[in-house]
Design a protein around this motif. Structure first.
Motif, PDB file in Angstrom:
ATOM      1  N   PRO A 117       0.832  -1.210   0.000  1.00 52.64           N
ATOM      2  CA  PRO A 117       0.000   0.000   0.000  1.00 52.64           C
ATOM      3  C   PRO A 117       0.866   1.260   0.000  1.00 52.64           C
ATOM      4  N   VAL A 118       0.301   2.344  -0.519  1.00 56.58           N
ATOM      5  CA  VAL A 118       1.007   3.623  -0.520  1.00 56.58           C
ATOM      6  C   VAL A 118       1.413   3.956   0.916  1.00 56.58           C
ATOM      7  N   ALA A 149       6.478  -8.311  -3.623  1.00 56.02           N
ATOM      8  CA  ALA A 149       7.552  -7.719  -4.417  1.00 56.02           C
ATOM      9  C   ALA A 149       7.207  -7.874  -5.886  1.00 56.02           C
ATOM     10  N   LEU A 150       7.878  -7.087  -6.707  1.00 53.20           N
ATOM     11  CA  LEU A 150       7.707  -7.138  -8.150  1.00 53.20           C
ATOM     12  C   LEU A 150       9.076  -7.075  -8.798  1.00 53.20           C
TER      13      LEU A 150
END
Length: 131
Positions: free
Chosen positions: A82-83, A91-92
């Protein structure tokens, strides 16, 4: 006095008789063909207490990512959530091939030691990007 058609005609004439060459501005984005720009996104889901439990495995996790970046098969990676997150929820990573993404999962100590609860690999066809 000056009607709309006269103003339009005057504008067109001014444009057509302009003697200076047209300035070429640099493009802010480029477009690519789908096949030439295919990348692969690896998405991870983390355990809720990832920050407390990742310690012993973090060096191996980051080392594998850096190794694959050096090879040119991993383009980028990092935590997601979340922001204004305090604790990442996953993770990306971006890879050049599906095989590279699979290799990362197979060798990642976060996966083998239960830090990652789930993952997916998706194809991403980059259509526009900054040059």
């Amino acid at each position: 006095m000056w009607g709309a058609s006269n103003i339009a005609r005057a504008s067109i004439l001014a444009f057509m008789t302009k003697s200076s060459p047209t300035q070429v501005l640099p493009r802010a984005i480029s477009t690519t063909t789908a096949l030439g720009a295919t990348q692969f996104l690896l998405k991870y889901d983390y355990i809720p207490d990832v920050l407390e439990k990742r310690g012993p495995f973090r060096e191996g996790h980051l080392g594998l990512a850096k190794e694959m970046i050096e090879e040119g098969t991993c383009l980028a990676g990092g935590p997601t959530g979340p922001v204004s997150m305090e604790v990442p929820t996953g993770a990306l990573f971006t890879f050049t091939t599906e095989e590279a993404a699979k290799k990362f999962v197979e060798g990642d100590p976060y996966v083998s030691n239960g830090i990652v609860t789930g993952h997916s690999i998706e194809e991403w066809n980059v259509v526009v990007e900054k040059e």
